[in-house]
Enzyme design. Structure first.
Site, PDB file in Angstrom:
ATOM      1  N   SER A  65     -26.537  21.648  -6.922  1.00 12.67           N
ATOM      2  CA  SER A  65     -26.182  22.234  -8.212  1.00 12.67           C
ATOM      3  C   SER A  65     -25.749  21.220  -9.265  1.00 12.67           C
ATOM      4  CB  SER A  65     -25.116  23.315  -8.039  1.00 12.67           C
ATOM      5  OG  SER A  65     -24.118  22.905  -7.153  1.00 12.67           O
ATOM      6  N   LYS A  75     -28.307  33.574 -11.181  1.00 14.15           N
ATOM      7  CA  LYS A  75     -28.896  32.431 -11.884  1.00 14.15           C
ATOM      8  C   LYS A  75     -30.268  32.819 -12.450  1.00 14.15           C
ATOM      9  CE  LYS A  75     -25.548  29.572  -9.872  1.00 14.15           C
ATOM     10  NZ  LYS A  75     -24.957  29.163  -8.621  1.00 14.15           N
ATOM     11  N   HIS A 124     -30.152  27.885  -6.653  1.00 15.97           N
ATOM     12  CA  HIS A 124     -30.816  27.295  -7.818  1.00 15.97           C
ATOM     13  C   HIS A 124     -32.333  27.245  -7.673  1.00 15.97           C
ATOM     14  CE1 HIS A 124     -27.100  26.127  -9.768  1.00 15.97           C
ATOM     15  NE2 HIS A 124     -26.667  25.792  -8.560  1.00 15.97           N
TER      16      HIS A 124
HETATM   17  C1  LIG Z   1     -23.611  29.375  -8.070  1.00 11.11           C
HETATM   18  C2  LIG Z   1     -23.741  29.027  -6.634  1.00 11.11           C
HETATM   19  C3  LIG Z   1     -23.201  29.850  -5.640  1.00 11.11           C
HETATM   20  C4  LIG Z   1     -22.330  31.017  -5.963  1.00 11.11           C
HETATM   21  O1  LIG Z   1     -23.053  32.077  -6.468  1.00 11.11           O
HETATM   22  P1  LIG Z   1     -22.331  33.173  -7.403  1.00 11.11           P
HETATM   23  O2  LIG Z   1     -23.222  34.349  -7.315  1.00 11.11           O
HETATM   24  O3  LIG Z   1     -22.232  32.591  -8.755  1.00 11.11           O
HETATM   25  O4  LIG Z   1     -20.990  33.452  -6.780  1.00 11.11           O
HETATM   26  C5  LIG Z   1     -23.454  29.513  -4.332  1.00 11.11           C
HETATM   27  N1  LIG Z   1     -24.171  28.409  -4.010  1.00 11.11           N
HETATM   28  C6  LIG Z   1     -24.670  27.577  -4.935  1.00 11.11           C
HETATM   29  C7  LIG Z   1     -25.456  26.379  -4.525  1.00 11.11           C
HETATM   30  C8  LIG Z   1     -24.458  27.860  -6.280  1.00 11.11           C
HETATM   31  O5  LIG Z   1     -24.914  27.009  -7.197  1.00 11.11           O
END
Ligand SMILES: *Cc1c(COP(=O)(O)O)cnc(C)c1O
Length: 394
Positions: free
Chosen positions: A179, A238, A207
């Site tokens: 990320s 996302k 992602h």
């Molecule tokens: C954003 C993210 C999460 C968490 O997801 P949310 O739905 O925002 O709680 C988990 N793992 C990774 C790699 C992320 O980037």
């Protein structure tokens, strides 16, 4: 409570204090964000496909709100398991051509809950050092031993697997796209090692879900190794532009998780209207429109990354829409970010402990909502600021 003020002072002194800033959507203008009275090009969202403002998704949510009401009212194992979740899980399983899927309220809960349902005391989790915080917290909660391997370093992983050969259960876990760095994990190599050492393999496609694969299935599918991964996790927050998360795998896995994941058992289900919005988003992700958005996004990301690299910036590797520009120290990162804002660009400074000390950065994340002109203009402004701040030679 005196200690708290002292600690906060210390954070502020190191340019490490964080604060919440009021932002608003510019409805109908995906790719922008409103701060105060200024509309800024949003290069800091994870809305990769530009779906967060999509009218079909908002309408599906509105319709479901009017028929289902606001909240699920209970956890899914009580009376909260609304039909929207089941429909969504069936669609997920057929999208991924797998046995079963399970929907969670968000990715943080999915990771922390699933990992602690897979391993416990006496087990070992092998986790990339740059994995997401929700994975790290899941490992801590599980009480399993945490064996951290150097980022994407398969020799280091193999050394640790060998050292813990006799552990009861072994779980290898990795982000597919990291990320804060935007690079990808060597999934095929991880599959080879998990076979050789009899470990389970879990991937976090937060992602990459929606971004890679012919129908947005994710990086594992794009690489053709999807059936070799035991536990897949991804989010709807996302590329899907909504909220929530999913886990998929064999029917046995999903049966086990339904019985053992504490955030599923002891927490209220997501609002049914959210699931209805996700269903609408999933349709778009799988459609020709989704495919077109993915193609434009990945092409724009590679242009943006090479423009910054050619200008002399230190940028992350890979082909993902996450393009970190590493500046090093915290103060320069903050200055860079505020100069960008002056130029009409929202891009936040990412500092320790989110990234290792000395690697503070601006994390650009692109969206299919951005046009080529907007991104080319942004790149010019970024180069200008880089020279002004001495990050680039003048
Ligand atoms: C954003 C993210 C999460 C968490 O997801 P949310 O739905 O925002 O709680 C988990 N793992 C990774 C790699 C992320 O980037």
């Amino acid at each position: 409570m005196k200690w708290m003020e002292q600690e906060l002072e210390k954070l502020a002194g190191q340019a490490l204090e964080r604060s919440l800033r009021d932002c608003a959507a510019v409805y109908g203008r995906a790719g922008y964000v409103l701060r105060g009275d200024r509309t800024l090009l949003n290069l800091s969202s994870n809305d990769y496909l530009g779906l967060a403002q999509h009218p079909a998704i908002a309408e599906a949510m509105r319709d479901a709100l009017l028929s289902e009401g606001a909240g699920a009212g209970a956890s899914r194992l009580v009376t909260g398991s609304r039909s929207a979740f089941h429909r969504l899980e069936e669609s997920l399983a057929s999208w991924q051509q797998c046995g079963s899927a399970l929907v969670f309220a968000n990715g943080y809960m999915a990771n922390s809950g699933v990992i602690s349902a897979l391993v416990g005391r006496g087990d070992v989790v092998f986790s990339d050092r740059l994995n997401h915080a929700s994975i790290v917290d899941g490992i801590t909660l599980s009480r399993a031993e945490h064996a951290r391997y150097r980022h994407n370093n398969m020799n280091d992983l193999e050394r640790l697997l060998d050292k813990h050969r006799d552990a009861r259960r072994k779980l290898i876990v990795t982000d597919t796209i990291f990320s804060m760095d935007g690079d990808s994990a060597p999934i095929a190599e991880l599959v080879r090692l998990k076979r050789e050492y009899g470990a389970m393999l879990m991937v976090d496609e937060a992602h990459s879900g929606g971004v890679y694969g012919e129908q947005g299935e994710g990086l594992c599918r794009a690489l053709g190794v999807q059936d070799d991964v035991d536990v897949h996790m991804g989010t709807f927050s996302k590329a899907f532009g909504v909220y929530g998360a999913y886990v998929y795998g064999s029917e046995t896995l999903i049966r086990w998780l339904t019985n053992k994941v504490r955030p599923l058992i002891y927490s209220t289900a997501m609002p049914p209207a959210v699931a209805a919005g996700v269903l609408a988003a999933l349709e778009i992700v799988q459609s020709a429109d989704g495919e077109n958005r993915r193609r434009r996004l990945l092409a724009a990301s590679s242009r943006f990354r090479s423009t910054l690299a050619e200008a002399g910036f230190r940028v992350g590797e890979g082909d993902s829409p996450i393009v970190p520009l590493i500046v090093g120290d915290n103060v320069t990162a903050l200055r860079f970010s505020s100069a960008l804002e002056t130029e009409g660009i929202a891009a936040v400074a990412i500092r320790p402990p989110t990234v290792p000390a000395g690697t503070a950065r601006i994390r650009f994340s692109l969206s299919a909502a951005h046009t080529d002109e907007e991104l080319a203009d942004a790149a010019l402004r970024i180069c200008g600021i880089g020279q002004e701040l001495g990050v680039l030679p003048r």
